[in-house]
Scaffold this active site. Sequence first.
Site, PDB file in Angstrom:
ATOM      1  N   TYR A   1     -46.284  43.282 -63.810  1.00  0.00           N
ATOM      2  CA  TYR A   1     -45.624  44.122 -62.813  1.00  0.00           C
ATOM      3  C   TYR A   1     -44.279  43.256 -62.568  1.00  0.00           C
ATOM      4  O   TYR A   1     -43.041  43.683 -62.693  1.00  0.00           O
ATOM      5  CB  TYR A   1     -46.282  45.012 -61.938  1.00  0.00           C
ATOM      6  CG  TYR A   1     -45.499  45.874 -60.313  1.00  0.00           C
ATOM      7  CD1 TYR A   1     -45.418  46.755 -61.148  1.00  0.00           C
ATOM      8  CD2 TYR A   1     -45.240  44.959 -59.686  1.00  0.00           C
ATOM      9  CE1 TYR A   1     -44.277  47.392 -60.600  1.00  0.00           C
ATOM     10  CE2 TYR A   1     -43.953  46.295 -59.140  1.00  0.00           C
ATOM     11  CZ  TYR A   1     -43.813  47.359 -59.252  1.00  0.00           C
ATOM     12  OH  TYR A   1     -43.569  48.340 -58.781  1.00  0.00           O
TER      13      TYR A   1
ATOM     14  N   THR B   1     -28.725  43.860 -56.711  1.00  0.00           N
ATOM     15  CA  THR B   1     -29.744  44.361 -55.735  1.00  0.00           C
ATOM     16  C   THR B   1     -29.822  45.350 -54.550  1.00  0.00           C
ATOM     17  O   THR B   1     -29.438  44.148 -53.641  1.00  0.00           O
ATOM     18  CB  THR B   1     -31.018  43.545 -56.095  1.00  0.00           C
ATOM     19  OG1 THR B   1     -30.796  43.985 -57.936  1.00  0.00           O
ATOM     20  CG2 THR B   1     -32.091  44.299 -55.880  1.00  0.00           C
TER      21      THR B   1
END
Length: 244
Positions: free
Chosen positions: A151, A234
């Site tokens: 992940y 981000t």
Amino acid sequence: MNINRQTAFITGANQGIGKAIAKKLIKKGIQVIGTSTTEDGVKRINDYLEGNGFGFVLNLKNIDSITEKIQEIYKKKHSIDILINNAGIKEDNLLVNMKSTEWDDVIKTNLSSVFHLVKSVIRSMIKKRQGRIITIGSVIAYTGNKGQVNYSASKSGLIGFHKSLALEVASKGITVNIVSPGLIKTNFTEKLNSIQYQKYLSNIPMKRFGQKEEVADAVIFLASKKASYITGHTLHVNGGMYMI
């Protein structure tokens, strides 16, 4: 659907953050095309969209299916002005016990699907000289987490992908950004016992879990004209759990 209205394409729009994003977009007058992995999920999407778009089944691990579905949308004269890569999966395990399928499934769904979706819509956006590409990342891309090498790798890969893509299409009127949530209140957090709850909470300076609507608000901002000069960025939504 009205071809004169802006349209957003959202993966995983049947629940959680994806649904919260879709509902806020509708309030802004933007139509939504949402995906789910099941017919039941598609029904839930169509129920809350109330005619402001539609849902369909999409398997993000199937490359051919992604390409075919996007082409079908364009053939019906629909545009995709905003691409929101929201769907993702977890298959947690320590590296020493992790199966190749657990690695491959997470990388395909969380990272490779974004490449194929972007590739399917980018030419149309370039032709119009406008577009928004927004992907849901994760604080785990920055902090790491035991049992989540797959992940973490998938979400970390998105960062480099988006920065490079942002450079490629910045002059074409297309912005490319990530919204990176921390711990958000979900079905998972509701199942935690008091000890587990406090353990997670101790890592968050704001001493609460985030709400999916707060993540959606960040996406709505990046999709708006107010964010037209922001790209390759981000946006962290984590209550101070991670700071740059």
